[in-house]
Design an enzyme around this catalytic site. Structure first.
Site, PDB file in Angstrom:
ATOM      1  CG  ASP A  41      -1.864  -1.148   1.272  1.00  0.00           C
ATOM      2  OD1 ASP A  41      -2.108  -1.748   0.211  1.00  0.00           O
ATOM      3  OD2 ASP A  41      -2.358  -1.457   2.374  1.00  0.00           O
ATOM      4  NE  ARG A  42       1.274   7.777  -3.230  1.00  0.00           N
ATOM      5  CZ  ARG A  42       1.029   8.572  -4.258  1.00  0.00           C
ATOM      6  NH1 ARG A  42      -0.092   8.459  -4.928  1.00  0.00           N
ATOM      7  NH2 ARG A  42       1.914   9.478  -4.644  1.00  0.00           N
TER       8      ARG A  42
END
Length: 231
Positions: A68-69
């Protein structure tokens, strides 16, 4: 193997050979391009390879898995078309051992436990919801956690995944009242200043797709006071 080999092109290389490259991802980096139009980490790695080896034309790079970012830590890319399908198979069959560290706001009910939920993703808000029983469109999610350290206001957990679902760790931990520091999407009261969350892909172990040697890499933690207190 935890030494950072390079930070050229503003990336941290944990491991590199002819067939694979493993990067310690920073918070905010996206692994592949998305609707934001922001430059993905995969393009940065391609530029690094092109520059280092003076490669003409396009550089091959295969994305094997994602983070995830706002998450940090180790991520593996394939440098050859020979390595890519082998790595894809290895990861799809859960033969790569991924260990995460998470800093959460509350102590979990047990010092160590296995969490089993059924996760259902809502594409509209890009969020996964954890259910104790199967619901339509859900996927089974299993993780194992243990407490590594109790800090002044937080608890450090070590997590090993048995499945790899969308936002699995974030959703499952939130469902038992253990919200990851900075994770507004899953219930944190405050964001981190750099928009990160305190979830880090700390260690990855797998068999090299070509040489068959055992690869065991530890990704150094981001530099901040909370992570520093975890060591």
């Amino acid at each position: 193997m935890s030494k950072i080999l390079s930070n050229k092109s503003n990336i941290n290389i944990l491991y590199e050979d002819n067939h694979i490259i493993v990067v310690n991802k920073r918070a905010g980096d996206i692994v592949q391009g998305d609707k934001t139009g922001d430059k993905p980490l995969s393009d940065v790695v391609k530029e690094y390879i092109k520059d280092k080896y003076n490669k003409p034309g396009n550089v091959f790079l295969g994305t094997v898995h994602r983070l995830d970012r706002p998450t940090t830590g180790s991520i593996v890319f394939a440098r050859t078309s020979k390595a890519l399908p082998r790595l894809n198979k290895l990861f799809s069959e859960n033969k790569a051992q991924k260990t995460y560290w998470a800093v959460v706001n509350n102590k979990p009910p047990k010092n160590e436990d296995t969490l089993v939920h059924w996760l259902k993703k809502n594409p509209k808000n890009n969020k996964s919801y954890a259910h104790l029983t199967e619901v339509e469109g859900s996927k089974k999610a299993i993780l194992h956690y243990k407490i590594l350290k109790t800090l002044d206001n937080y608890v450090l957990l070590e997590i090993n995944l048995e499945t790899g679902r969308h936002h699995q760790i974030r959703s499952q931990l939130s469902s038992i009242g253990c919200i990851i520091k900075g994770d507004l999407k899953y219930g944190a009261k405050r964001s981190n200043k750099d928009a990160s969350i305190h979830l880090h892909a700390r260690q990855i172990q797998f068999v090299h797709p070509v040489s068959k040697e055992d690869i065991n890499l530890i990704a150094p933690l981001p530099i901040d006071s909370i992570w520093d207190a975890c060591l």
